[in-house]
Design a protein around this motif. Structure first.
Motif, PDB file in Angstrom:
ATOM      1  N   SER A   1      -2.237   0.093  -4.263  1.00 38.08           N
ATOM      2  CA  SER A   1      -1.469  -1.141  -4.118  1.00 38.08           C
ATOM      3  C   SER A   1      -0.579  -1.358  -5.333  1.00 38.08           C
ATOM      4  O   SER A   1      -1.063  -1.328  -6.475  1.00 38.08           O
ATOM      5  CB  SER A   1      -2.408  -2.335  -3.944  1.00 38.08           C
TER       6      SER A   1
ATOM      7  N   SER B   1       4.707  10.831  -0.855  1.00 41.08           N
ATOM      8  CA  SER B   1       5.061  11.942   0.034  1.00 41.08           C
ATOM      9  C   SER B   1       5.647  13.113  -0.751  1.00 41.08           C
ATOM     10  O   SER B   1       6.077  14.101  -0.167  1.00 41.08           O
ATOM     11  CB  SER B   1       6.053  11.473   1.101  1.00 41.08           C
TER      12      SER B   1
ATOM     13  N   ASP C   1      -0.373   7.501  -7.669  1.00 42.92           N
ATOM     14  CA  ASP C   1      -1.394   7.782  -6.666  1.00 42.92           C
ATOM     15  C   ASP C   1      -1.311   6.739  -5.556  1.00 42.92           C
ATOM     16  O   ASP C   1      -0.750   5.656  -5.735  1.00 42.92           O
ATOM     17  CB  ASP C   1      -2.786   7.740  -7.304  1.00 42.92           C
ATOM     18  N   ALA C   2      -1.916   7.059  -4.431  1.00 45.01           N
ATOM     19  CA  ALA C   2      -1.967   6.088  -3.331  1.00 45.01           C
ATOM     20  C   ALA C   2      -2.713   4.841  -3.799  1.00 45.01           C
ATOM     21  O   ALA C   2      -3.751   4.927  -4.452  1.00 45.01           O
ATOM     22  CB  ALA C   2      -2.669   6.709  -2.131  1.00 45.01           C
TER      23      ALA C   2
ATOM     24  N   GLY D   1       7.747   8.226  -0.974  1.00 45.08           N
ATOM     25  CA  GLY D   1       6.505   7.780  -0.356  1.00 45.08           C
ATOM     26  C   GLY D   1       6.817   6.684   0.643  1.00 45.08           C
ATOM     27  O   GLY D   1       7.987   6.346   0.873  1.00 45.08           O
ATOM     28  N   THR D   2       5.786   6.116   1.235  1.00 38.98           N
ATOM     29  CA  THR D   2       5.987   5.057   2.236  1.00 38.98           C
ATOM     30  C   THR D   2       5.025   3.910   1.990  1.00 38.98           C
ATOM     31  O   THR D   2       3.958   4.082   1.392  1.00 38.98           O
ATOM     32  CB  THR D   2       5.772   5.590   3.661  1.00 38.98           C
ATOM     33  N   VAL D   3       5.428   2.736   2.467  1.00 33.26           N
ATOM     34  CA  VAL D   3       4.539   1.574   2.506  1.00 33.26           C
ATOM     35  C   VAL D   3       4.662   0.970   3.908  1.00 33.26           C
ATOM     36  O   VAL D   3       5.730   1.027   4.515  1.00 33.26           O
ATOM     37  CB  VAL D   3       4.905   0.515   1.436  1.00 33.26           C
TER      38      VAL D   3
ATOM     39  N   THR E   1       1.853   5.162  -0.250  1.00 34.05           N
ATOM     40  CA  THR E   1       1.345   6.513   0.020  1.00 34.05           C
ATOM     41  C   THR E   1       2.410   7.513  -0.393  1.00 34.05           C
ATOM     42  O   THR E   1       3.493   7.544   0.202  1.00 34.05           O
ATOM     43  CB  THR E   1       1.018   6.694   1.518  1.00 34.05           C
TER      44      THR E   1
ATOM     45  N   GLU F   1       0.850  -1.196   0.000  1.00 33.15           N
ATOM     46  CA  GLU F   1       0.000   0.000   0.000  1.00 33.15           C
ATOM     47  C   GLU F   1       0.884   1.245   0.000  1.00 33.15           C
ATOM     48  O   GLU F   1       1.417   1.635   1.040  1.00 33.15           O
ATOM     49  CB  GLU F   1      -0.927  -0.006   1.215  1.00 33.15           C
TER      50      GLU F   1
ATOM     51  N   LYS G   1       7.090   2.329   8.913  1.00 35.01           N
ATOM     52  CA  LYS G   1       6.774   2.898   7.609  1.00 35.01           C
ATOM     53  C   LYS G   1       8.042   2.799   6.767  1.00 35.01           C
ATOM     54  O   LYS G   1       9.019   3.489   7.041  1.00 35.01           O
ATOM     55  CB  LYS G   1       6.326   4.352   7.745  1.00 35.01           C
TER      56      LYS G   1
END
Length: 588
Positions: A169, A124, A166-167, A138-140, A122, A120, A146
């Motif tokens: 999977s 940043s 985009d955010a 970004g992070t998962v 996200t 997942e 994180k």
């Protein structure tokens, strides 16, 4: 692609005639039938190169073809590393066992990271932002952390974000960002990238001096022989003295985020024990299995010798990677002696001029370069991360004067020497309090602990003298010092590894108990005879041992503490002058 031909074979070293350009530490594959055996260039000599093979070399013949990759020995970095068990070349061993059975086949290399699992993501950053190596895109979520998806460390200069996913999977192969350099070239980034294991990761702002203690919850370490977070330490000791046990206890109780264990050349039995225990151990920090924040690099003594070196560098590279996320990482290497023996074997095959005990002349610099990759760093976003390295050494016969131990002692910040004598006496941990040392500041007041160490030295001297002249030839004052020293050893330096409470002791409890203990060590105690003194310390010792096993600040704890303080007050006639001055200084 550069190719070559095998022209010589010497154990796990192969000489290859090259028909193009190659470089040191470049990876190549030797073609044996339908197998491709991985090897690394360790010396270039005109048109010939010497390669160490990471597999059994049986079946390789003169004339076999070699394909060079143009790439250095590297590891895959990305989400999904935590909880994995790898070999020295970062092959996931459970998947390797599924494919090959219990007898692993050579020439089989699997992806280190799952290509099917989705993460997942996200973001940043946004379009138009500028980034550089090590910056987070970004992070998962990975376990309790994180996991930062970073710009690969090999990217130099400043880049502009053209687009970011985009955010949602994604797999590690999916594109998560596109960035553009100053020349207008675009680069597609995924969640994974590779990094050469023998090159330190330096995508941070600055290195800091390690100062904060890394709490292990082992009293003798935290109080007397502390390890700094981001520092280095070594645990030399003879066979069976408890090196592996101490490392496993440290990995469970140490106040760090990620633990990486590099079993570089240890016996298969010990490694199997680690592999069985860790998935079942509960993490005191999360209540989940300890394996969720652990990575194990398993390279046993029955595996090819050359892979031992690879396992050490693979482990430290993974540790540096998680440090780049602002996490605190503990790397435990067991045992660096086996790695040094592998270096000695390769050096002999290269016919290099041997150093002491036939180890290569560059042994010290190689060991130093490994430990130097530890450190406390400030990242570009201001967060702090660290890699703490603890290596065990297995000197033959427990001889600390041998080259590997001596080379290690020159570069580490703390030395926890295990003693055969203490191990045989069933003292845990078997760290010798007089031979060991640390350059770091501990959690308990340094002046008070130094006073206690001086008492240990004096008690040892009196104990040695008593072996010659007997107890009757010793004065009462000296005998009391001996009893104080023995009391400190029994109730504080030793722990009950089978007791759920005494097994791991918080710093708060250590400080509290040591202050009470100091009343005994620095107090003027009145005794009528040696028998009276012995009886007093035996009774006090049993009270203290029960005290150590009682729940912190529970009813039993407070009751036993009251009895101990009463026993001390009944015999005490003030404090020794030096102890009184130290307490006054601490109070001020």
């Amino acid at each position: 692609m550069t190719n070559g031909t095998v022209v010589g074979i010497n154990g796990n070293m192969v000489t290859v005639a090259v028909d193009g350009t190659v470089s040191m530490n470049e990876v190549g594959y030797i073609l044996v039938g339908d197998q491709r055996l991985k090897a690394e260039i360790i010396r270039v000599n005109a048109n010939n190169v010497e390669m160490q093979v990471f597999e059994i070399t049986r079946g390789i013949g003169i004339g076999d073809k070699v394909e060079f990759t143009g790439e250095l020995l590297a590891v895959e970095l990305g989400p999904g590393l935590l909880g994995q068990i790898y070999d020295g070349l970062q092959n996931p061993l459970p998947k390797l066992a599924e494919q090959c059975g219990f007898f692993l086949q050579r020439g089989v290399y699997l992806d280190a990271l799952s290509r099917e699992r989705k993460w997942e993501f996200t973001p940043s950053v946004k379009t138009g932002d500028t980034v550089q190596s090590g910056d987070s895109l970004g992070t998962v979520p990975e376990g309790i952390f994180k996991h930062r998806i970073m710009v690969p460390f090999s990217f130099k200069g400043v880049y502009t974000v053209e687009s970011v996913a985009d955010a949602g999977s994604y797999t590690v192969d999916d594109t998560v960002a596109v960035i553009k350099d100053d020349s207008g070239n675009t680069h597609t980034l995924t969640m994974k990238f590779e990094w050469p294991v023998k090159r330190a990761i330096s995508a941070y702002e600055e290195r800091l001096k390690p100062s904060e203690p890394m709490v292990t919850k082992v009293r003798i370490i935290d109080t007397f022989l502390p390890v700094a977070r981001g520092g280095t330490y070594c645990i030399p000791g003879p066979f069976g003295a408890g090196k592996t046990v101490l490392q496993q206890v440290t990995s469970r109780n140490a106040e760090v985020d990620v633990v990486i264990i590099a079993a570089c050349g240890e016996r298969a039995g010990e490694v199997v024990e680690t592999l069985k225990e860790f998935p079942e151990l509960l993490d005191p920090r999360t209540g989940k299995t300890l394996m969720e924040r652990t990575i194990i690099i398993a390279n046993t003594s029955s595996m090819p010798v050359a892979a031992r070196e690879a396992s050490v560098y693979t482990a430290v590279t993974l540790a540096e990677y998680y440090r780049q996320m602002g996490l605190h990482v503990l790397l435990l290497a067991d045992s660096t002696s086996r790695w040094a023996q592998a270096m000695r074997e390769m050096s002999g095959r290269l016919e290099e001029i041997p150093g002491e005990e036939a180890f290569p002349a560059y042994l010290e610099s190689t060991i130093a370069s490994f430990y130097e990759r530890a450190g406390l760093v400030r990242l570009k976003d201001g967060s702090i991360g660290s890699v703490t390295i603890g290596g065990t050494v297995s000197p033959a016969g427990g001889n600390f004067e041998e080259p590997v131990t001596q080379a290690t002692l020159k570069v580490v910040g703390a030395f926890h020497g295990l003693s055969r004598e203490r191990s045989d006496a069933r003292k845990y941990p078997a760290i010798h309090p007089l031979d060991s040392w640390s350059k770091y500041e501990g959690s308990v007041n340094h002046a008070l602990t130094e006073y206690a160490r001086e008492l240990l030295f004096r008690g040892d001297e009196i104990g040695q003298m008593m072996k010659v002249v007997g107890e009757e030839g010793t004065s009462l004052d000296d005998f009391v010092i001996y009893l104080k020293s023995d009391f400190l050893d029994a109730v504080y330096l030793q722990q009950d590894s089978f007791d759920a409470i005494d097994f791991s002791v918080s710093v708060e409890r250590q400080d509290h108990i040591f202050n009470i203990l100091f009343k005994v060590l620095g107090g003027k105690l009145n005794f009528e005879s040696k028998e009276d003194a012995r009886s007093y310390f035996n009774n006090l010792r049993q009270l203290f041992i029960d005290y150590n096993r009682s729940q912190w600040q529970g009813d039993e704890f407070k009751e036993l503490e009251g009895k101990i303080l009463k026993m001390i007050d009944e015999r005490q006639a003030g404090m020794e002058s030096k102890a009184a001055r130290l307490l006054q200084t601490v109070a001020e």
